[in-house]
Design a protein around this motif. Structure first.
Motif, PDB file in Angstrom:
ATOM      1  N   THR A 122       2.564 -35.372  39.628  1.00  0.00           N
ATOM      2  CA  THR A 122       2.047 -34.372  38.700  1.00  0.00           C
ATOM      3  C   THR A 122       2.488 -32.977  39.109  1.00  0.00           C
ATOM      4  OG1 THR A 122       0.116 -35.749  38.213  1.00  0.00           O
ATOM      5  CG2 THR A 122      -0.047 -33.405  37.692  1.00  0.00           C
ATOM      6  N   ALA A 123       2.444 -32.704  40.412  1.00  0.00           N
ATOM      7  CA  ALA A 123       2.862 -31.392  40.906  1.00  0.00           C
ATOM      8  C   ALA A 123       4.352 -31.169  40.675  1.00  0.00           C
ATOM      9  CB  ALA A 123       2.535 -31.264  42.392  1.00  0.00           C
ATOM     10  N   ARG A 124       5.153 -32.226  40.859  1.00  0.00           N
ATOM     11  CA  ARG A 124       6.599 -32.109  40.633  1.00  0.00           C
ATOM     12  C   ARG A 124       6.900 -31.769  39.179  1.00  0.00           C
ATOM     13  NH1 ARG A 124       6.388 -32.582  45.506  1.00  0.00           N
ATOM     14  NH2 ARG A 124       7.718 -33.886  46.835  1.00  0.00           N
ATOM     15  N   MET A 125       6.168 -32.391  38.249  1.00  0.00           N
ATOM     16  CA  MET A 125       6.410 -32.153  36.833  1.00  0.00           C
ATOM     17  C   MET A 125       6.167 -30.699  36.444  1.00  0.00           C
ATOM     18  SD  MET A 125       7.622 -34.520  34.929  1.00  0.00           S
ATOM     19  CE  MET A 125       7.112 -33.903  33.332  1.00  0.00           C
ATOM     20  N   ALA A 126       5.317 -30.024  37.171  1.00  0.00           N
ATOM     21  CA  ALA A 126       5.001 -28.631  36.853  1.00  0.00           C
ATOM     22  C   ALA A 126       5.894 -27.647  37.600  1.00  0.00           C
ATOM     23  CB  ALA A 126       3.539 -28.346  37.173  1.00  0.00           C
ATOM     24  N   ASP A 127       6.745 -28.142  38.476  1.00  0.00           N
ATOM     25  CA  ASP A 127       7.577 -27.277  39.315  1.00  0.00           C
ATOM     26  C   ASP A 127       9.042 -27.429  38.920  1.00  0.00           C
ATOM     27  OD1 ASP A 127       8.910 -25.884  41.299  1.00  0.00           O
ATOM     28  OD2 ASP A 127       7.659 -26.643  42.935  1.00  0.00           O
ATOM     29  N   ARG A 128       9.617 -26.406  38.286  1.00  0.00           N
ATOM     30  CA  ARG A 128      10.996 -26.460  37.818  1.00  0.00           C
ATOM     31  C   ARG A 128      12.004 -26.466  38.964  1.00  0.00           C
ATOM     32  NH1 ARG A 128       8.394 -27.702  34.467  1.00  0.00           N
ATOM     33  NH2 ARG A 128       9.513 -29.557  35.134  1.00  0.00           N
ATOM     34  N   GLY A 129      11.576 -26.146  40.170  1.00  0.00           N
ATOM     35  CA  GLY A 129      12.475 -26.187  41.317  1.00  0.00           C
ATOM     36  C   GLY A 129      12.949 -27.583  41.668  1.00  0.00           C
ATOM     37  N   TYR A 130      12.223 -28.615  41.172  1.00  0.00           N
ATOM     38  CA  TYR A 130      12.603 -30.003  41.438  1.00  0.00           C
ATOM     39  C   TYR A 130      13.490 -30.588  40.331  1.00  0.00           C
ATOM     40  CZ  TYR A 130       9.257 -30.121  45.277  1.00  0.00           C
ATOM     41  OH  TYR A 130       8.600 -29.861  46.459  1.00  0.00           O
ATOM     42  N   ASP A 131      13.871 -29.787  39.368  1.00  0.00           N
ATOM     43  CA  ASP A 131      14.677 -30.292  38.245  1.00  0.00           C
ATOM     44  C   ASP A 131      16.147 -30.400  38.640  1.00  0.00           C
ATOM     45  OD1 ASP A 131      12.306 -30.173  36.934  1.00  0.00           O
ATOM     46  OD2 ASP A 131      12.873 -28.595  35.526  1.00  0.00           O
ATOM     47  N   THR A 132      16.432 -31.300  39.548  1.00  0.00           N
ATOM     48  CA  THR A 132      17.809 -31.424  40.045  1.00  0.00           C
ATOM     49  C   THR A 132      18.367 -32.836  39.892  1.00  0.00           C
ATOM     50  OG1 THR A 132      16.956 -31.767  42.304  1.00  0.00           O
ATOM     51  CG2 THR A 132      17.562 -29.515  41.666  1.00  0.00           C
ATOM     52  N   GLY A 133      17.722 -33.696  39.092  1.00  0.00           N
ATOM     53  CA  GLY A 133      18.335 -34.973  38.754  1.00  0.00           C
ATOM     54  C   GLY A 133      19.627 -34.723  37.997  1.00  0.00           C
ATOM     55  N   LEU A 134      20.652 -35.528  38.264  1.00  0.00           N
ATOM     56  CA  LEU A 134      21.996 -35.127  37.840  1.00  0.00           C
ATOM     57  C   LEU A 134      22.741 -36.185  37.040  1.00  0.00           C
ATOM     58  CD1 LEU A 134      24.571 -36.410  39.816  1.00  0.00           C
ATOM     59  CD2 LEU A 134      22.970 -35.471  41.476  1.00  0.00           C
ATOM     60  N   ILE A 135      23.709 -35.679  36.270  1.00  0.00           N
ATOM     61  CA  ILE A 135      24.771 -36.480  35.663  1.00  0.00           C
ATOM     62  C   ILE A 135      26.071 -35.912  36.196  1.00  0.00           C
ATOM     63  CG2 ILE A 135      25.936 -37.140  33.524  1.00  0.00           C
ATOM     64  CD1 ILE A 135      23.278 -36.680  32.077  1.00  0.00           C
ATOM     65  N   ARG A 136      26.941 -36.760  36.724  1.00  0.00           N
ATOM     66  CA  ARG A 136      28.217 -36.297  37.255  1.00  0.00           C
ATOM     67  C   ARG A 136      29.365 -36.801  36.402  1.00  0.00           C
ATOM     68  NH1 ARG A 136      31.542 -38.082  42.704  1.00  0.00           N
ATOM     69  NH2 ARG A 136      33.028 -36.343  42.694  1.00  0.00           N
ATOM     70  N   VAL A 137      30.231 -35.892  35.995  1.00  0.00           N
ATOM     71  CA  VAL A 137      31.472 -36.257  35.328  1.00  0.00           C
ATOM     72  C   VAL A 137      32.533 -36.324  36.414  1.00  0.00           C
ATOM     73  CG1 VAL A 137      33.144 -35.641  33.557  1.00  0.00           C
ATOM     74  CG2 VAL A 137      30.726 -35.069  33.234  1.00  0.00           C
ATOM     75  N   ILE A 138      32.947 -37.557  36.743  1.00  0.00           N
ATOM     76  CA  ILE A 138      33.757 -37.791  37.938  1.00  0.00           C
ATOM     77  C   ILE A 138      35.241 -37.657  37.625  1.00  0.00           C
ATOM     78  CG2 ILE A 138      34.290 -39.443  39.763  1.00  0.00           C
ATOM     79  CD1 ILE A 138      31.592 -40.753  39.208  1.00  0.00           C
ATOM     80  N   PRO A 139      35.988 -36.904  38.438  1.00  0.00           N
ATOM     81  CA  PRO A 139      37.444 -36.833  38.244  1.00  0.00           C
ATOM     82  C   PRO A 139      38.114 -38.099  38.749  1.00  0.00           C
ATOM     83  CG  PRO A 139      36.810 -35.559  40.172  1.00  0.00           C
ATOM     84  CD  PRO A 139      35.532 -36.057  39.559  1.00  0.00           C
TER      85      PRO A 139
END
Length: 462
Positions: free
Chosen positions: A73-90
């Motif tokens: 719940t705390a993570r959902m309210a904290d934008r600092g944890y919004d680092t899940g990623l999609i990588r476009v790989i060369p």
């Protein structure tokens, strides 16, 4: 919510279940499943499935296991944890010509991808409020339907397609569902191909910053997004395309797609004379100082996608502000499909050539003088998209248009369905702001009647 449908009319689900039950009961135990051929399946049609996304919100956050409910719940309210990623790989080597000219591979990380209900905040990717994407009377629909069309030689044929249809857009522009906010961060690098790295299995990103050169960091925020009126059709293309007719035989009996992509924010864009943050796309690059660790030379090559650090913060004012963007793209049709093909090694994506057959090109081209009614083509914009339909007493915009349009800012649509950018000093459109908020308004823009005659994109060297 899931219901059975025919078109956009909902059908009683218990009634459908009862019908199936009666049928099974009458057949006793004498029935058996029988495999159907591809040709037989391609001609099958039936009821569809309606679904209604309600209270939807989504944000890509840092991958962390074994967190408690309170921690989540705390993570959902904290934008600092919004680092899940999609990588476009060369992948694949650069050509010697590209290397000699200084070209390097690009490595792209998209993180913090977020979807929520739209608001007027131009400095937040995520409102943390769920969005309703449709209504019970106007839901999303997945179905199989037949259509009468032409093969590549102009012969009348029946075609069945698998369709995914967003809620229809009312003719008067009324939106019964919510508009959405879409946001993301991105780090774009050039990569030194001589430096090898391994991939961290937990994150999907490289395990180190080695080989990264020259970073561009961006933030994108879109308020007021509506997908209403969009649809996709998937089908097997028809036949009789020949080399002698100027077409390719690869058009025959392959995977075909027709798409109508409607990304609209403002039905009444022609009336806007002031900036409206609830209908806007903002792209910014000015990151606040002190939020990232950079080298002593001022070169910033880090990214949360690799290092796991906190997400960045951006200046609240700087950026490119695109007000009232309306994008309505026609990508292929049952008369001119978008096809996927391969030669065994490389693959191609192609909007097929239009056959020199009147029965086909008259379905696509437009007679702007209005004199020849045999030409059925028209342009899709935020207010019109082909022949209007009436369902349960409500008028909805059509989906038969063959030409695309793009508008930014104050743009009007006249009685002939022509889209025009307003060029007065009161027009609002593409605006640049510096870090202090000083603005330069470049005005509005419109691209009307865009049609793809033929387009082919192919990979090489695979």
């Amino acid at each position: 919510m899931v219901t059975m449908t025919t078109g956009h009319y909902t059908v009683s689900f218990p009634k459908a279940i009862l019908t199936i039950a009666i049928g099974l009961g009458l057949s006793h135990s004498a029935f058996a499943l029988e495999a159907l051929s591809d040709e037989t399946l391609s001609q099958q049609t039936g009821e569809g499935i309606a679904f209604l996304p309600e209270n939807v919100k989504m944000v890509f956050q840092k991958a962390e296991d074994n967190l408690s409910g309170a921690q989540n719940t705390a993570r959902m309210a904290d934008r600092g944890y919004d680092t899940g990623l999609i990588r476009v790989i060369p992948v694949g080597p650069l050509s010697s010509t590209a290397t000699a000219s200084g070209a390097k591979k690009a490595d792209l990380f998209i993180y913090g991808l977020a979807l929520s209900k739209s608001d007027s905040n131009v400095n937040s990717r995520f409102s943390n409020t769920g969005v309703n994407l449709g209504t019970e009377s106007n839901p999303w629909v997945l179905n199989v339907l037949p259509v009468s069309t032409y093969d590549f030689a102009g012969n009348v044929q029946s075609l069945s397609y698998l369709g995914l249809e967003a809620p229809l857009l009312r003719a008067d522009g009324t939106l019964a569902s919510d508009t959405a906010k879409l946001g993301l961060w991105g780090d774009i690098f050039s990569r030194n191909s001589t430096t090898s790295t391994t991939v961290n299995a937990a994150t999907g990103a490289p395990d180190s910053l080695g080989g990264l050169e020259n970073r561009l960091r961006v933030q994108m925020i879109l308020n007021g997004l509506s997908l209403n009126g969009s649809n996709l059709k998937l089908f097997q293309t028809l036949g009789n395309a020949t080399n002698n007719s100027g077409l390719s035989t690869t058009y025959n009996k392959t995977l075909g797609l027709a798409g109508l992509i409607r990304l609209n924010t403002d039905y009444n864009a022609g009336t806007r004379t002031t900036a409206d943050s609830s209908r806007m796309l903002r792209i910014s690059t000015a990151e606040l100082t002190g939020t990232t660790s950079c080298s002593t030379t001022g070169t910033c090559l880090n990214t949360p996608a690799i290092t796991g650090e906190s997400a960045p913060n951006f200046n609240a004012l700087e950026g490119v502000y695109i007000y009232s963007p309306n994008i309505n793209l026609v990508l292929g049709s049952v008369y001119q499909p978008l096809i996927f093909n391969t030669d065994g090694n490389n693959f191609s994506l192609e909007v097929t050539r239009i056959p020199n057959v009147a029965s086909i090109y008259q379905q696509i081209y437009t007679d702007y003088s209005g004199q020849d009614k045999s030409y059925k083509g028209s342009t899709c914009n935020v207010q019109n998209c082909g022949t209007t339909s009436t369902i349960a007493g409500v008028n909805y915009q059509g989906n038969t248009a063959t030409h695309s349009s793009i508008s930014i800012g104050t743009a009007t649509i006249d009685n002939s369905n022509l889209l025009k950018a307003v060029n007065t000093s009161s027009a609002v459109g593409l605006t640049f702001k510096d870090s202090a908020g000083n603005a330069v308004n470049l005005g509005s823009a419109a691209i009307d009647g865009l049609m793809i005659q033929h387009l082919k994109i192919s990979t090489t060297g695979l």
